[in-house]
Design a protein around this motif. Structure first.
Motif: not given
Ligand code: M6R
Length: 361
Positions: A54, A56, A99, A101-103, A151, A160, A237
């Motif tokens: 996504g 990331a 890369v 956010q949540s890991g 979200v 990032q 997106l």
């Molecule tokens: O937690 P993450 O960064 O791994 O998540 C990756 C994607 O699920 C996340 O970036 C998703 O695309 C978002 N909803 C975008 O706004």
């Protein structure tokens, strides 16, 4: 808490001067003007393999442009759900960088674990520092966006990008590609990002006006070249996620290889056009679109020359160093999606069908 803001997303967009500053300080020293030495010796690395999903993934693509340009370090970026099931051929000098956010994203985590099992050195650019990826990777490269509730990822994305740009400069220094003067200039440029992001937040009124029109569209195209290409995809997106309007991001130079057939008077075209080395190329693509009746919205500095053609609306963005353009231009892109969604009355913080963290495949 949302405080004075209507949505978490709006609040998080406005937190970016701070979250970017905080993240950059992890990697760069403002006082000495130097990139901090990293746990990975970039001089001994042959290739970087970024894996993400996504938003990331788009941050990773921006990172690729920087690693190759400033450090001469080959860099591949792949969507984790493809990477993990296609038996990628990796060489021993490769560092795998997740890369996230949540890991916790299932496909990214599985890809990271797989790379580690192959004997590769691994790193994780993550915002949740206690996450599975943070624990699994050999090296943790933290982002400091703070908790992200919306979200639709915003401040985690720019954090990032900040980390990856700073790491690319560090890699350039370690590999002898960047001398002391250039290092100081690039570090200075990066530390200007928080102020210019704050300036970009002042585009609010202009963006709100454009969003009134976007809310009526059924399809929107985002165009950009260089690092603005992944940002164009990120813009598309974001708009899809929260306003449910169909949108696509394209490299501006790809237009005549197909997508230009979509151009009509009902399809807004958002162009991300900082004054960089490819500005003229983007401007001539916009002139082509305008000549075919496409309503073009060009986001560019006021000092940028106007492309030929009627029907090109301009939105003035701050002037900035090309290195930080993806950070500065992320703001109008996020605000466009935000105000379009608000205009449509959708659930901005909890868009339909989406979860904040995708921990199952
Ligand atoms: O937690 P993450 O960064 O791994 O998540 C990756 C994607 O699920 C996340 O970036 C998703 O695309 C978002 N909803 C975008 O706004």
């Amino acid at each position: 808490e949302k405080g004075a803001y209507r949505h978490f997303m709006e609040k998080e967009v406005h937190e970016q001067p701070d979250s970017v500053q905080h993240t950059l300080s992890e990697y760069l020293d403002l006082v000495t003007g130097a990139a901090k030495t990293q746990a990975i010796d970039f001089a001994a690395v042959d290739r970087i393999q970024i894996i993400a999903c996504g938003t990331a993934f788009y941050a990773g693509q921006i990172g690729k442009y920087a690693f190759e340009k400033y450090a001469g370090l080959p860099c591949d970026v792949e969507i984790a759900s493809e990477f993990r099931y296609r038996s990628p051929a990796l060489t021993p000098g490769t560092v795998a960088v997740a890369v996230s956010q949540s890991g916790e994203t299932a496909d990214t985590l599985a890809s990271l674990t797989w790379c580690k099992a192959q004997g590769l050195k691994t790193a994780a650019v993550v915002n949740v520092h206690t996450s599975s990826m943070a624990r699994e990777a050999d090296v943790l490269w933290p982002t400091h966006a703070g908790p992200e509730i919306g979200v639709a990822s915003t401040k985690a994305f720019t954090a990032q990008v900040s980390a990856l740009l700073a790491l690319a400069v560090a890699a350039g220094v370690a590999r002898g590609r960047i001398g002391a003067d250039e290092e100081a200039a690039l570090v200075k440029a990066l530390f200007e990002a928080p102020r210019l992001i704050a300036e970009a937040l002042q585009m609010d009124g202009q963006i709100r006006a454009i969003a009134q029109d976007l809310a009526k569209a059924t399809d929107v195209l985002f165009l950009g070249r260089g690092a603005m290409f992944p940002l164009a995809m990120e813009g598309a997106l974001k708009l899809k996620e929260i306003s449910y309007i169909h949108a696509e991001g394209y490299a501006a130079g790809e237009l005549k290889h197909g997508p230009i057939a979509l151009v009509d008077e009902k399809t807004p075209i958002i162009a991300l056009a900082p004054l960089d080395e490819v500005f003229e190329k983007t401007a001539s693509n916009l002139a082509e679109v305008a000549a075919r009746g496409g309503p073009v919205i060009m986001i560019a500095p006021a000092t940028a020359p106007a492309p030929h053609g009627d029907g090109i609306r301009r939105v003035d963005a701050p002037d900035c160093h090309p290195l930080i353009a993806p950070l500065v231009y992320a703001v109008p892109v996020q605000l466009l999606a935000y105000y379009t969604a608000v205009q449509k009355g959708t659930d901005v913080d909890q868009p339909r069908n989406l979860a904040k963290s995708v921990t199952v495949e």
